[in-house]
Design an enzyme around this catalytic site. Structure first.
Site, PDB file in Angstrom:
ATOM      1  N   ASP A  36      -1.253   6.723   6.647  1.00  0.00           N
ATOM      2  CA  ASP A  36      -2.316   5.838   6.170  1.00  0.00           C
ATOM      3  C   ASP A  36      -2.552   4.833   7.295  1.00  0.00           C
ATOM      4  OD1 ASP A  36      -3.932   3.938   5.043  1.00  0.00           O
ATOM      5  OD2 ASP A  36      -2.621   3.487   3.341  1.00  0.00           O
ATOM      6  N   LYS A  64     -12.189  -1.493   7.177  1.00  0.00           N
ATOM      7  CA  LYS A  64     -11.531  -2.469   8.052  1.00  0.00           C
ATOM      8  C   LYS A  64     -11.981  -2.302   9.504  1.00  0.00           C
ATOM      9  CE  LYS A  64      -8.070  -3.849   5.031  1.00  0.00           C
ATOM     10  NZ  LYS A  64      -8.223  -2.799   3.974  1.00  0.00           N
ATOM     11  N   TRP A  85       0.828  -1.212   0.000  1.00  0.00           N
ATOM     12  CA  TRP A  85       0.000   0.000   0.000  1.00  0.00           C
ATOM     13  C   TRP A  85       0.857   1.255   0.000  1.00  0.00           C
ATOM     14  CZ3 TRP A  85      -4.484  -0.649  -1.882  1.00  0.00           C
ATOM     15  CH2 TRP A  85      -5.190  -1.835  -1.647  1.00  0.00           C
TER      16      TRP A  85
HETATM   17  C1  LIG Z   1      -3.031   0.198   4.428  1.00  0.00           C
HETATM   18  C2  LIG Z   1      -4.023   0.337   3.319  1.00  0.00           C
HETATM   19  N1  LIG Z   1      -4.001   1.460   2.576  1.00  0.00           N
HETATM   20  C3  LIG Z   1      -4.861   1.651   1.566  1.00  0.00           C
HETATM   21  C4  LIG Z   1      -5.814   0.715   1.245  1.00  0.00           C
HETATM   22  C5  LIG Z   1      -6.754   0.974   0.109  1.00  0.00           C
HETATM   23  O1  LIG Z   1      -7.977   1.279   0.662  1.00  0.00           O
HETATM   24  P1  LIG Z   1      -9.286   1.569  -0.207  1.00  0.00           P
HETATM   25  O2  LIG Z   1      -9.730   0.239  -0.722  1.00  0.00           O
HETATM   26  O3  LIG Z   1     -10.213   2.168   0.797  1.00  0.00           O
HETATM   27  O4  LIG Z   1      -8.913   2.507  -1.295  1.00  0.00           O
HETATM   28  C6  LIG Z   1      -5.895  -0.460   2.016  1.00  0.00           C
HETATM   29  C7  LIG Z   1      -6.914  -1.459   1.679  1.00  0.00           C
HETATM   30  O5  LIG Z   1      -6.859  -2.590   2.022  1.00  0.00           O
HETATM   31  C8  LIG Z   1      -4.972  -0.650   3.058  1.00  0.00           C
HETATM   32  O6  LIG Z   1      -5.003  -1.759   3.787  1.00  0.00           O
END
Ligand SMILES: Cc1ncc(COP(=O)(O)O)c(C=O)c1O
Length: 244
Positions: free
Chosen positions: A143, A167, A74
């Site tokens: 994040d 989550k 991510w």
């Molecule tokens: C740490 C992290 N950042 C970003 C995301 C992306 O999130 P979204 O699906 O809300 O765009 C996730 C999704 O699993 C994640 O675990």
């Protein structure tokens, strides 16, 4: 029939008093749970954490430099999306990619010519987490999508925190952004939906917010409060982890 209105939450107008109360309660509960100081805005947005990969550099580092820590899949996406924002210079100052993201790298001192340092507090896919907030002379952007509200973080140490709701907060479709007020409104003329200032000035109601997801988030915040708040959830998580 929410509060005897004859309508479900899904049917309520987002401009109605009944929904405004839900929104206000959700905000005050998350403020209480995370001890969010007054000089931070709480925004209920859409587009997932993935849209924040773009909104953050657009709003905070337009024409300037931002530094990133690459700790997993991510974080890597956050970096590549920031690079797509024209005029933003992206520098990766630490990475654990050399050993398949199996550790949290040492973070060197961040030069003050950067607008922010971006970290991922929990690397969902790889399973590593950053509990100690790094020292930095620039605002830290985190994040927290996969560990928000599961362990205590001091919001004051961050300039901006974002998390997709799905989550630990509530249903998909809602994105939580907590941003220090002085970081908002640095760039003129951004598309309205992508501008933190427009979203903040309109109390997250520039357009129709994801009403039902916000309602469920409010219920989850109430439940977390009943569990002893974030500290209570953290204690429970440590107990579960100790079993493994
Ligand atoms: C740490 C992290 N950042 C970003 C995301 C992306 O999130 P979204 O699906 O809300 O765009 C996730 C999704 O699993 C994640 O675990």
């Amino acid at each position: 029939s929410y509060n005897g209105s004859g309508m479900s939450v899904m049917e309520l107008s987002h401009r109605s008093e009944l929904f405004q109360n839900i929104m206000d309660d959700a905000e005050s509960l998350i403020r209480e749970l995370m001890e969010i100081p007054e000089n931070y805005k709480v925004l209920f947005l859409q587009g997932g954490a993935s849209l924040q990969f773009n909104m953050v550099p657009m709003n905070l580092a337009n024409g300037k430099k931002a530094v990133y820590v690459n700790t997993g899949s991510w974080a890597k996406k956050a970096i590549s999306e920031a690079k797509k924002i024209q005029g933003v210079e992206v520098e990766v100052i630490a990475s654990s990619e050399d050993r398949n993201f199996s550790y949290i790298p040492e973070i060197p001192t961040v030069s003050s010519d950067a607008e922010y340092l971006h970290v991922t507090t929990n690397n969902t896919i790889e399973g590593t987490a950053m509990f100690d907030v790094p020292e930095a002379a620039v605002p830290i952007v985190a994040d927290m999508s996969s560990n928000i509200l599961s362990s205590v973080y001091d919001v004051k140490k961050f300039g901006l925190i974002y998390a997709g709701a799905q989550k630990n907060i509530g249903p998909a479709g809602l994105t939580l952004v907590i941003v220090r007020e002085d970081l908002i409104g640095q760039v003129e003329g951004l598309p309205s939906m992508l501008d933190f200032k427009v979203q903040a000035d309109n109390d997250s109601m520039y357009n129709t917010p994801p009403t039902f997801a916000i309602y469920v988030a409010k219920l989850v915040f109430e439940w977390i409060k009943e569990q002893g708040g974030v500290a209570g959830i953290e204690a429970l998580n440590r107990k579960k982890a100790a079993l493994l």
